[in-house]
Design an enzyme around this catalytic site. Structure first.
Site, PDB file in Angstrom:
ATOM      1  N   ASP A  46      -0.552  -2.406   6.414  1.00 35.76           N
ATOM      2  CA  ASP A  46       0.125  -3.191   5.167  1.00 35.76           C
ATOM      3  C   ASP A  46      -0.807  -4.167   6.176  1.00 35.76           C
ATOM      4  O   ASP A  46       0.304  -5.448   6.072  1.00 35.76           O
ATOM      5  CB  ASP A  46       1.313  -3.124   5.233  1.00 35.76           C
ATOM      6  CG  ASP A  46       1.458  -2.050   4.489  1.00 35.76           C
ATOM      7  OD1 ASP A  46       0.891  -1.548   3.462  1.00 35.76           O
ATOM      8  OD2 ASP A  46       2.791  -1.947   4.608  1.00 35.76           O
ATOM      9  N   GLU A 221       0.600  -4.091  -6.195  1.00 36.11           N
ATOM     10  CA  GLU A 221       1.272  -3.967  -5.483  1.00 36.11           C
ATOM     11  C   GLU A 221       0.415  -5.072  -3.980  1.00 36.11           C
ATOM     12  O   GLU A 221      -0.401  -4.931  -4.172  1.00 36.11           O
ATOM     13  CB  GLU A 221       2.054  -2.591  -4.378  1.00 36.11           C
ATOM     14  CG  GLU A 221       0.821  -1.519  -3.563  1.00 36.11           C
ATOM     15  CD  GLU A 221       2.505  -0.606  -3.072  1.00 36.11           C
ATOM     16  OE1 GLU A 221       2.975  -0.762  -3.557  1.00 36.11           O
ATOM     17  OE2 GLU A 221       1.635   0.235  -3.114  1.00 36.11           O
TER      18      GLU A 221
END
Length: 548
Positions: A46, A221
């Site tokens: 991420d 997301e």
């Protein structure tokens, strides 16, 4: 071997900790002016990146490992040096007894007018929050909670250019109505007031389902907004974090929409490529785009390097690719192309630092007074049960254990290569049956391996233990063991070697005289596919005592 010394009762002493690793892809050589992918290997998922002047800063997820949210610095987007951890103090957050793939999910970092901002989600431990720092090294502020911002993956956007200086938070949350299928989510935007540190007014829906609702897309997301040439660009991951992962983009003339998707989405994916291609890179997505001082654009993103049928122990890693603007749209990689292991580097001054990519060796000397910033422990300690000084890391052998969703005496670093080894020297005098100290390879509480000194039946043994399901004993099942006779204060060398999906365990009572205790153990149990979750394998030292 370390010199003989008697460890304090219920204390394990470790020295000579050496990590070494390499990968099959190392055969692909990088030439002058080129770089290697991934740029930060191992469990660094991420990635979010920002620029402040000529400097770049990167953060990654750490879930329920502590300290959390590593902060990296670079001058060329290729060579990264960790300069801090944004979550570095007990009391900032409480991870409780959460599973190792809960707690701090995808962070987003942004530099703005001399201040640095990180938005993040503490899953099952508070929700969404904001922390700030004047120096990205820290200290970072205590969390400011955002109760009106639900879901996960918030990021912040400062609309200075023709936007009146307004500030916005964009995030993933539930759809405006009941979910129509599993993974049906939406992206929302909230105006934010930095002075009051609260959101303003109601949230606005930016994207429901995904860029092509007819296909029932899942998990939009990791959203970010950037502005270029009068357009607002909304980028987000889509398709989940496994092999269907991708990155998409939409744009609008207004920050609150409506946003129109790019005709040739996704702008990054590997999901349609042949699964039998050599040295595959898969599961690419969760990108963040940044410009450079020379006017170029680049993207950091996560992907994985499997050694078998979607098997990988190294977790999700940080990759880098250039962004090409085509007819007003940012494209990271055209559909059908493979992510390269070697590519032309940004024409920027390189930062001289320890390698985070390619084959390397890292020896930790434990001079103290603290451990390297990259070392982590499970969950958040409530007291200091370790010391680092004079070449030794000392751990109290406490009753908390790996396998019990507790806060055990463990410190570990990431496995960053498909083929890796870690070795150490331990001095430990077990006093009761169940006392143990040695090396561990941990994926989560239900999936780990251990090699070290234990006491069982009143005897001191060198033993390999495993936990490869929630049904195994909390202290692990015995795989192999041998009696070992050590003089008072004598140390023992230990080694774990990973070869893709195989693990070897060895010990030595004299320097270099390695004896294999267990070879070809099933290391696929440490893969994400088998163990589940979002983290990667951690290799480190561990001590446990049945009494305190």
């Amino acid at each position: 071997m370390a010199s003989s010394a008697i460890a304090a009762p219920r204390t394990a002493q470790f020295s000579n900790f050496v990590y070494e690793g390499s990968d099959p892809s190392d055969a692909i050589k990088a030439g002058p002016g080129q770089y290697r992918n991934p740029v930060v290997q191992g469990f660094y998922p991420d990635p979010s990146v920002t620029r402040a002047g000529k400097d770049f800063y990167l953060v990654n997820s750490t879930f329920a490992w502590f300290p959390g949210l590593p902060v990296f610095h670079s001058t060329d987007l290729v060579h990264w040096e960790q300069i801090g951890n944004a979550i570095d103090r007990p009391g900032m957050l409480d991870f409780k007894r959460l599973g190792l793939s809960r707690a701090v999910f995808a962070p987003a970092i942004q530099a703005h007018q001399g201040m640095f901002y990180i938005l993040n989600t503490c899953v099952d431990c508070g929700g969404n929050y904001l922390i700030t720092a004047k120096d990205p090294k820290g200290p970072w502020s205590d969390p400011v909670w955002l109760p009106k911002v639900g879901g996960i993956d918030p990021s912040i956007f400062f609309d200075d250019e023709d936007g009146g200086g307004r500030v916005w938070i964009v995030n993933n949350d539930g759809p405006p109505g009941p979910p129509e299928y599993p993974g049906h989510r939406a992206l929302w935007i909230h105006e934010y007031d930095p002075k009051t540190q609260t959101t303003v007014g109601p949230a606005t829906l930016l994207l429901d389902k995904g860029v092509d609702p007819a296909t029932k897309p899942i998990w939009p997301e990791g959203p970010h907004i950037l502005k270029k040439d009068g357009w607002y660009y909304l980028t987000a991951a889509e398709g989940g974090t496994a092999e269907g992962h991708s990155q998409v983009v939409l744009r609008s003339k207004s920050v609150t929409g409506p946003y129109v998707p790019y005709t040739n989405n996704p702008i990054l994916t590997q999901r349609d490529l042949p699964r039998d291609r050599p040295l595959p890179i898969t599961s690419a997505g969760h990108a963040d785009i940044v410009d450079t001082p020379d006017g170029k654009w680049w993207a950091t993103f996560l992907a994985v390097r499997p050694y078998g049928d979607d098997l990988y122990n190294t977790g999700r890693e940080t990759f880098l690719l250039p962004v090409e603007w085509k007819d007003g749209w940012p494209v990271i990689l055209e559909n059908g192309k493979t992510i390269p292991y070697v590519a032309d580097a940004p024409k920027l001054p390189a930062l001289k630092t320890a390698p985070t990519s390619g084959p390397f060796k890292a020896a930790e000397t434990f001079e103290g007074p603290e451990l390297p910033m990259s070392w982590m422990t499970m969950r958040i300690p409530s007291k200091r049960w370790w010391s680092v000084k004079d070449g030794t890391l000392s751990l109290e052998a406490r009753k908390d254990r790996v396998g019990g969703h507790e806060q055990p005496s463990i410190w570990a670093r990431r496995q960053q290569h498909m083929n890796a080894s870690v070795s150490t020297t331990v001095r430990f005098d077990p006093k009761a049956d169940g006392d143990k100290a040695g090396l561990v390879a941990v994926q989560n509480d239900d999936f780990y391996w251990f090699v070290g000194l234990v006491q069982a039946g009143g005897k001191t043994l060198v033993r390999v233990e495993k936990r490869t399901s929630s049904k195994d004993p909390l202290d692990g099942a015995v795989v192999a063991e041998k009696p070992v006779s050590l003089k008072s204060g004598q140390s023992l060398d230990l080694k774990i070697a990973a070869r893709g999906g195989a693990l070897d365990f060895a010990y030595a009572t004299a320097p270099g005289q390695w004896q294999t205790l267990k070879a070809d153990a099933d290391g696929t149990t440490l893969s994400t596919k088998v163990a589940g979750g979002f983290v990667g394998t951690m290799l480190g030292v561990y001590a446990h005592g049945v009494e305190e």
